[in-house]
Design a protein around this motif. Structure first.
Motif, short mmCIF file in Angstrom:
data_model
loop_
_atom_site.label_atom_id
_atom_site.label_comp_id
_atom_site.label_asym_id
_atom_site.label_seq_id
_atom_site.Cartn_x
_atom_site.Cartn_y
_atom_site.Cartn_z
N ARG A 79 3.71 36.64 74.18
CA ARG A 79 4.36 37.99 74.66
C ARG A 79 5.72 37.89 75.31
NH1 ARG A 79 0.00 37.44 77.82
NH2 ARG A 79 -1.92 37.63 76.82
N ASN A 80 6.19 36.89 76.04
CA ASN A 80 7.43 36.75 76.51
C ASN A 80 8.49 36.82 75.37
OD1 ASN A 80 6.46 36.90 79.15
ND2 ASN A 80 6.55 34.58 79.38
N TYR A 81 8.32 35.99 74.32
CA TYR A 81 9.02 35.93 73.23
C TYR A 81 9.12 37.12 72.58
CZ TYR A 81 10.60 34.66 68.77
OH TYR A 81 11.59 34.59 67.73
N ALA A 82 7.99 37.94 72.37
CA ALA A 82 7.93 39.09 71.55
C ALA A 82 9.08 40.16 72.22
CB ALA A 82 6.56 40.05 71.72
N ASP A 83 9.26 40.18 73.57
CA ASP A 83 10.52 40.97 74.27
C ASP A 83 11.90 40.74 73.52
OD1 ASP A 83 8.51 42.06 75.69
OD2 ASP A 83 8.94 40.84 77.48
N SER A 84 12.01 39.42 73.02
CA SER A 84 13.47 39.08 72.58
C SER A 84 13.53 39.48 71.13
CB SER A 84 13.69 37.53 72.89
OG SER A 84 12.69 36.75 71.96
N VAL A 85 12.41 39.80 70.46
CA VAL A 85 12.38 40.16 69.17
C VAL A 85 12.59 41.63 68.81
CG1 VAL A 85 11.23 39.97 66.96
CG2 VAL A 85 11.01 38.19 68.48
N SER A 86 13.32 42.23 68.02
CA SER A 86 13.39 43.71 67.93
C SER A 86 12.86 44.10 66.52
CB SER A 86 14.97 44.15 67.88
OG SER A 86 15.46 43.27 66.58
N GLY A 87 12.56 45.42 66.41
CA GLY A 87 12.02 46.04 65.02
C GLY A 87 10.49 45.73 64.89
N ARG A 88 10.06 45.61 63.59
CA ARG A 88 8.87 45.38 63.22
C ARG A 88 8.40 44.04 63.22
NH1 ARG A 88 7.78 48.47 57.73
NH2 ARG A 88 5.62 48.30 58.28
N GLU A 89 9.32 43.40 63.43
CA GLU A 89 8.78 41.85 63.79
C GLU A 89 8.21 41.66 65.08
OE1 GLU A 89 11.94 42.63 62.51
OE2 GLU A 89 11.83 41.91 60.50
N GLN A 90 8.69 42.31 66.03
CA GLN A 90 8.12 42.20 67.36
C GLN A 90 6.82 42.76 67.47
OE1 GLN A 90 9.62 45.25 70.30
NE2 GLN A 90 9.05 43.85 72.01
N LEU A 91 6.39 43.85 66.39
CA LEU A 91 4.81 44.09 66.40
C LEU A 91 4.12 42.84 65.98
CD1 LEU A 91 5.39 47.73 65.07
CD2 LEU A 91 4.70 46.85 67.32
N ALA A 92 4.45 42.39 64.82
CA ALA A 92 3.71 41.12 64.24
C ALA A 92 3.63 40.15 65.60
CB ALA A 92 4.68 40.73 63.06
N VAL A 93 4.56 39.92 66.17
CA VAL A 93 4.46 38.74 67.13
C VAL A 93 3.44 39.10 68.41
CG1 VAL A 93 5.70 37.54 69.04
CG2 VAL A 93 6.69 37.88 66.97
N GLU A 94 3.71 40.58 68.58
CA GLU A 94 2.64 41.01 69.65
C GLU A 94 1.06 40.96 69.14
OE1 GLU A 94 4.26 44.62 70.87
OE2 GLU A 94 5.41 43.89 72.15
N ALA A 95 1.00 41.10 67.97
CA ALA A 95 -0.43 40.99 67.11
C ALA A 95 -0.93 39.68 67.44
CB ALA A 95 -0.20 41.67 65.89
N TYR A 96 -0.13 38.72 67.57
CA TYR A 96 -0.80 37.48 67.58
C TYR A 96 -0.86 37.03 69.15
CZ TYR A 96 -0.61 36.78 62.39
OH TYR A 96 -0.61 37.00 61.22
N ALA A 97 -0.32 37.81 69.87
CA ALA A 97 -0.42 37.47 71.42
C ALA A 97 -1.73 37.86 72.11
CB ALA A 97 0.79 37.94 72.15
#
Length: 97
Positions: A79-97
């Protein structure tokens, strides 16, 4: 250290009343009920066993995190890492959190 308390027993209802004394009282009262004395005794043994299982390692300072602790820590970091990612990639990271 749970603080100080007074205990009063009501013989008619077979109940114990615990009242805290002071501002820093922290405690828990468990009311175990069952259809027979045998059931209540079994419940009491089970609760006492559970408390002993937890209290012994905590008192010794030998506690090993388990029961999903790794997964919880990993989800928090994702979740913390997802804040540093932008765009659709952020949604993908958040989906696994």
């Amino acid at each position: 250290d749970l603080g100080r308390a007074s205990v009063r027993r009501d013989e008619a209802d077979e109940l114990f009343y615990v009242a805290g004394i002071g501002d820093d009282v922290h405690g828990v009262t468990l009311l175990l009920r069952g259809s027979t004395d045998h059931v209540v005794d079994a419940l009491e043994r089970g609760v006492q066993d559970a408390l002993d299982v937890v209290a012994s390692p905590v008192a010794d300072g030998r506690v090993l995190a388990g029961g999903g602790a790794i997964e919880v820590a990993l989800a928090s970091r994702l979740r913390n890492y997802a804040d540093s990612v932008s765009g659709r990639e952020q949604l993908a990271v958040e989906a696994y959190a």
